[in-house]
Write a protein that holds these residues in place. Structure first.
Motif, PDB file in Angstrom:
ATOM      1  N   PHE A  43     -10.304   3.802  10.755  1.00  0.00           N
ATOM      2  CA  PHE A  43      -9.039   4.274  10.192  1.00  0.00           C
ATOM      3  C   PHE A  43      -8.412   3.261   9.242  1.00  0.00           C
ATOM      4  O   PHE A  43      -7.611   3.634   8.379  1.00  0.00           O
ATOM      5  N   SER A  44      -8.805   1.990   9.358  1.00  0.00           N
ATOM      6  CA  SER A  44      -8.287   0.999   8.413  1.00  0.00           C
ATOM      7  C   SER A  44      -8.802   1.237   6.999  1.00  0.00           C
ATOM      8  O   SER A  44      -8.241   0.725   6.030  1.00  0.00           O
ATOM      9  N   LEU A  45      -9.876   2.039   6.872  1.00  0.00           N
ATOM     10  CA  LEU A  45     -10.412   2.358   5.543  1.00  0.00           C
ATOM     11  C   LEU A  45      -9.400   3.105   4.684  1.00  0.00           C
ATOM     12  O   LEU A  45      -9.467   3.058   3.452  1.00  0.00           O
ATOM     13  N   PHE A  46      -8.469   3.797   5.330  1.00  0.00           N
ATOM     14  CA  PHE A  46      -7.572   4.677   4.592  1.00  0.00           C
ATOM     15  C   PHE A  46      -6.228   4.033   4.269  1.00  0.00           C
ATOM     16  O   PHE A  46      -5.323   4.701   3.761  1.00  0.00           O
ATOM     17  N   TYR A  47      -6.102   2.748   4.563  1.00  0.00           N
ATOM     18  CA  TYR A  47      -4.855   2.036   4.307  1.00  0.00           C
ATOM     19  C   TYR A  47      -5.154   0.757   3.538  1.00  0.00           C
ATOM     20  O   TYR A  47      -6.243   0.181   3.648  1.00  0.00           O
ATOM     21  N   PRO A  48      -4.204   0.291   2.727  1.00  0.00           N
ATOM     22  CA  PRO A  48      -4.433  -0.954   1.993  1.00  0.00           C
ATOM     23  C   PRO A  48      -4.794  -2.098   2.934  1.00  0.00           C
ATOM     24  O   PRO A  48      -4.200  -2.247   4.007  1.00  0.00           O
ATOM     25  N   GLY A  49      -5.780  -2.845   2.537  1.00  0.00           N
ATOM     26  CA  GLY A  49      -6.235  -3.940   3.382  1.00  0.00           C
ATOM     27  C   GLY A  49      -7.558  -4.482   2.898  1.00  0.00           C
ATOM     28  O   GLY A  49      -7.977  -4.229   1.757  1.00  0.00           O
ATOM     29  N   THR A  50      -8.235  -5.182   3.772  1.00  0.00           N
ATOM     30  CA  THR A  50      -9.468  -5.882   3.404  1.00  0.00           C
ATOM     31  C   THR A  50     -10.552  -4.931   2.912  1.00  0.00           C
ATOM     32  O   THR A  50     -11.210  -5.190   1.899  1.00  0.00           O
ATOM     33  N   LEU A  51     -10.763  -3.812   3.616  1.00  0.00           N
ATOM     34  CA  LEU A  51     -11.859  -2.925   3.256  1.00  0.00           C
ATOM     35  C   LEU A  51     -11.596  -2.206   1.934  1.00  0.00           C
ATOM     36  O   LEU A  51     -12.493  -2.078   1.094  1.00  0.00           O
ATOM     37  N   GLN A  52     -10.369  -1.735   1.733  1.00  0.00           N
ATOM     38  CA  GLN A  52     -10.052  -1.116   0.444  1.00  0.00           C
ATOM     39  C   GLN A  52     -10.178  -2.120  -0.690  1.00  0.00           C
ATOM     40  O   GLN A  52     -10.681  -1.792  -1.772  1.00  0.00           O
ATOM     41  N   TYR A  87     -16.477   6.326  -2.325  1.00  0.00           N
ATOM     42  CA  TYR A  87     -15.384   5.613  -1.649  1.00  0.00           C
ATOM     43  C   TYR A  87     -14.808   4.516  -2.533  1.00  0.00           C
ATOM     44  O   TYR A  87     -13.586   4.313  -2.555  1.00  0.00           O
ATOM     45  N   THR A  88     -15.645   3.794  -3.255  1.00  0.00           N
ATOM     46  CA  THR A  88     -15.108   2.740  -4.120  1.00  0.00           C
ATOM     47  C   THR A  88     -14.211   3.341  -5.198  1.00  0.00           C
ATOM     48  O   THR A  88     -13.193   2.745  -5.572  1.00  0.00           O
ATOM     49  N   ALA A  89     -14.563   4.541  -5.695  1.00  0.00           N
ATOM     50  CA  ALA A  89     -13.699   5.218  -6.666  1.00  0.00           C
ATOM     51  C   ALA A  89     -12.364   5.578  -6.021  1.00  0.00           C
ATOM     52  O   ALA A  89     -11.292   5.413  -6.628  1.00  0.00           O
ATOM     53  N   TRP A  90     -12.407   6.073  -4.789  1.00  0.00           N
ATOM     54  CA  TRP A  90     -11.182   6.448  -4.092  1.00  0.00           C
ATOM     55  C   TRP A  90     -10.308   5.216  -3.833  1.00  0.00           C
ATOM     56  O   TRP A  90      -9.089   5.265  -4.016  1.00  0.00           O
ATOM     57  N   ALA A  91     -10.930   4.115  -3.433  1.00  0.00           N
ATOM     58  CA  ALA A  91     -10.166   2.894  -3.180  1.00  0.00           C
ATOM     59  C   ALA A  91      -9.504   2.398  -4.456  1.00  0.00           C
ATOM     60  O   ALA A  91      -8.350   1.933  -4.441  1.00  0.00           O
ATOM     61  N   THR A  92     -10.213   2.502  -5.573  1.00  0.00           N
ATOM     62  CA  THR A  92      -9.635   2.095  -6.851  1.00  0.00           C
ATOM     63  C   THR A  92      -8.426   2.954  -7.187  1.00  0.00           C
ATOM     64  O   THR A  92      -7.403   2.449  -7.681  1.00  0.00           O
ATOM     65  N   ARG A  93      -8.537   4.245  -6.921  1.00  0.00           N
ATOM     66  CA  ARG A  93      -7.402   5.141  -7.181  1.00  0.00           C
ATOM     67  C   ARG A  93      -6.189   4.730  -6.354  1.00  0.00           C
ATOM     68  O   ARG A  93      -5.054   4.728  -6.841  1.00  0.00           O
ATOM     69  N   GLN A  94      -6.407   4.364  -5.080  1.00  0.00           N
ATOM     70  CA  GLN A  94      -5.290   4.000  -4.218  1.00  0.00           C
ATOM     71  C   GLN A  94      -4.588   2.734  -4.700  1.00  0.00           C
ATOM     72  O   GLN A  94      -3.374   2.591  -4.570  1.00  0.00           O
ATOM     73  N   LEU A  95      -5.342   1.816  -5.261  1.00  0.00           N
ATOM     74  CA  LEU A  95      -4.779   0.535  -5.668  1.00  0.00           C
ATOM     75  C   LEU A  95      -4.287   0.533  -7.114  1.00  0.00           C
ATOM     76  O   LEU A  95      -3.631  -0.401  -7.550  1.00  0.00           O
ATOM     77  N   ALA A  96      -4.644   1.609  -7.869  1.00  0.00           N
ATOM     78  CA  ALA A  96      -4.298   1.620  -9.296  1.00  0.00           C
ATOM     79  C   ALA A  96      -2.845   2.007  -9.505  1.00  0.00           C
ATOM     80  O   ALA A  96      -2.277   2.790  -8.762  1.00  0.00           O
ATOM     81  N   GLU A  97      -2.267   1.470 -10.555  1.00  0.00           N
ATOM     82  CA  GLU A  97      -0.925   1.875 -10.958  1.00  0.00           C
ATOM     83  C   GLU A  97      -1.023   3.143 -11.786  1.00  0.00           C
ATOM     84  O   GLU A  97      -2.007   3.377 -12.493  1.00  0.00           O
TER      85      GLU A  97
END
Length: 611
Positions: free
Chosen positions: A168-177, A204-214
């Motif tokens: 579940f930590s995959l879906f929140y900002p943190g080390t894995l994202q 998943y890497t695309a999704w993580a980038t989306r979460q962190l992008a402005e």
């Protein structure tokens, strides 16, 4: 296999379980790379991707395994899903040059319709069949092992709890994202993601980038400009008289292009006589699409909005935004409505794809009509409504218009949609191609495409014949949405067979090759001009804008900005690909061009995400 082997017990079982993620990753890469051996050097040279995949896959499967203490129901479904994802990505890459990416998941509800268009191109490759066989053997082995040892309840619950927290930590900002975004950094498109992270992890890497992008809304100047454009798009316009505004007929012809320009093909008789005759006196040229092989809805939306799909946030498309966004956007349709036009759209198919039934009214169309709404009786040709029926319906809609206001009629054809196979139309086109590089079976496949192209050409003739007699000034735009996906009997694209592209892999193409694959043809005809304007290259991003200008219509603030600051400097931006205003193609653009593109991106994202 001997009982002594299994009697080694817990360490062997747990050790094998810990290796399963690496084996599954290897098998996904077997499918993607079409090789049993190529994944080995990839695994060795991409330790970060291997490690992150192991963590993600294990955290999910160990959660299930810890609580159920059963290997097969915990590991097999995840493995099968990832292998199917890899196969789907490989198929999509073959069909239209792009693998499965984040935005494709918005179309899951239409998966039956999408696969139906290309069912004969979804067969697994020999390496994919080998991967399936290895998967079966792996889980037969694990199933037998499970009979000899089972994880105790206490340790199972502990492992399941820890693994669940990690998953579940995959879906929140943190080390894995952050680790996933680091793998994604600098990737221009999903092909590069897959090369760097693997086909399974790349999504998943695309999704993580989306979460962190402005979103781009932190640019105050761009946000202010976007708000001005949005307000102006909703303001009352200056209604034009009939004398000031020509009727506009805008036709997107499914997979239309000038097939006679493919190298190595010859025809005893011209399969596109209307298009070629009109090209002698009308404005025409290459049309740069944002896709090939599929994705018509995205092409349409760029033409309507002047926005660029590749500048959206990762995972978004111009066909999957919130309806409120579409209702506020400054679109070509809304601009015409402000000037007093009626606007009707006709598609000779159904409403299943690209949310057309809801989006097109939201961007300004008064009516969005499909094949069941035809005033005329539609006739089918091959798998879809014929282009002749489509042309007759457009004429019927034109005749049913209010003659006291200018009219914008948008039409999207369907007859020439993939797939292409010898029996598609039940007869030959009558315009057989000759080519020493293609077999008779390949030529028969090609002929089904020529059949559809010839019918599209004939429909253009029906329309220009009719509108040449109209009592109103009429401007007609006819454009192919994208090159068709046409694989021959060996599964290899016709473009590779004929040398248009050197390989099947778009990552191997230079900018000029990609431009060729993105190019179709367009034509602009009028019944009132004494001389056509010069030929020019066009693109899906700005053909809508240029149509407004060609019709001599006043532009609103947004389209005036595009005309002054953006369109002179670019034709198309597509991930790593960029075509400038002069039609030159690049993978790396000059710093001053990047400044313009950054400005365009900031305004686009403010328009879409800061309403």
């Amino acid at each position: 296999m001997s009982r002594r082997f299994f009697s080694r017990g817990p360490l062997l079982c747990l050790g094998t379980i810990l290796l399963v993620p690496v084996v599954v990753l290897y098998l996904t890469q077997v499918i993607w790379l079409e090789s049993l051996s190529a994944p080995f050097p990839w695994l060795v040279s991409h330790p970060a991707a291997v490690g992150l995949f192991w963590v993600i896959f294990s955290s999910f499967c160990l959660t299930l395994y810890g609580f159920s203490r059963r290997v097969l129901p915990s590991y097999l479904p995840a493995a099968v899903v990832l292998l199917l994802l890899s196969h789907a990505s490989w198929c999509k890459m073959k069909i239209n040059g792009a693998p499965i990416q984040l935005s494709d998941f918005t179309l899951l509800g239409n998966i039956k319709d999408i696969t139906g268009f290309a069912a004969n191109q979804l067969l697994p490759s020999p390496p994919a069949l080998a991967a399936a066989a290895i998967t079966l053997l792996l889980f037969v082995f694990l199933g037998r092992m499970e009979k000899h040892w089972r994880l105790p309840t206490g340790p199972g619950l502990a492992i399941g709890g820890v693994a669940m927290a990690l998953f579940f930590s995959l879906f929140y900002p943190g080390t894995l994202q952050s680790a996933a975004a680091a793998l994604d950094e600098g990737c221009a498109d999903q092909v590069e993601r897959n090369d760097r992270a693997g086909v399974a992890l790349g999504v998943y890497t695309a999704w993580a980038t989306r979460q962190l992008a402005e979103s781009g809304g932190n640019d105050a100047d761009a946000a202010e400009l976007a708000q001005r454009f949005l307000a102006d798009a909703q303001a009352p316009g200056e209604t034009l008289s009939l004398e000031e505004a020509p009727d506009i007929i805008f036709i997107v012809s499914e997979s239309f292009f000038d097939v006679t320009r493919l190298p190595g093909l010859t025809f005893q008789e011209d399969p596109l006589p209307v298009f070629h005759a009109l090209s002698e006196t009308c404005t025409n040229g290459r049309f740069l699409s944002n896709t090939y092989g599929g994705g018509t809805g995205y092409v349409e939306m760029e033409m309507f909005t002047g926005l660029t799909s590749s500048l959206l946030r990762e995972g978004d498309t111009l066909s999957t935004l919130d309806l409120t966004c579409y209702r506020n956007l400054p679109t070509t349709v809304r601009c015409l409505r402000q000037l007093g036009y009626d606007a009707v759209a006709v598609h000779s198919h159904d409403a299943k794809l690209y949310n057309r039934a809801s989006i097109y009214p939201a961007i300004g169309f008064q009516e969005m009509l499909f094949q069941d709404d035809f005033l005329t009786q539609p006739e089918r040709r091959g798998d879809f409504v014929s282009d002749e029926s489509f042309a007759r319906e457009l004429i019927a809609r034109y005749e049913a218009r209010d003659p006291d206001v200018p009219f914008f009629l948008y039409g999207l054809s369907m007859e020439n949609h993939q797939s292409y196979y010898p029996e598609k139309f039940g007869e030959s086109s009558g315009y057989p191609a000759q080519c020493g590089q293609l077999s008779s079976q390949d030529l028969a496949i090609l002929d089904s495409l020529v059949y559809g192209l010839h019918d599209a050409d004939a429909s253009l003739g029906i329309l220009t014949d009719y509108f040449s007699q109209a009592g109103r000034p009429v401007l007609l735009v006819f454009v192919g949405d994208h090159l068709p996906s046409l694989n021959l009997s060996d599964g290899v694209s016709i473009y590779t067979h004929l040398g248009v592209s050197p390989t099947e892999e778009s990552s191997d193409w230079d900018p000029a090759t990609l431009m060729d694959i993105l190019s179709t043809d367009y034509l602009i005809w009028t019944n009132y001009e004494t001389a056509a304007q010069p030929d020019r290259m066009e693109s899906c991003t700005f053909l809508g804008l240029h149509t407004l200008q060609r019709a001599g219509l006043p532009l609103n603030d947004y389209f005036s900005w595009l005309a002054e600051e953006i369109s002179p400097n670019m034709l198309l931006s597509r991930n790593r690909f960029f075509a400038d205003g002069a039609g030159n193609a690049y993978y790396h653009i000059a710093p001053e061009t990047q400044v313009m593109l950054d400005r365009y991106t900031a305004v686009e994202r403010s328009l879409l995400y800061s309403q």
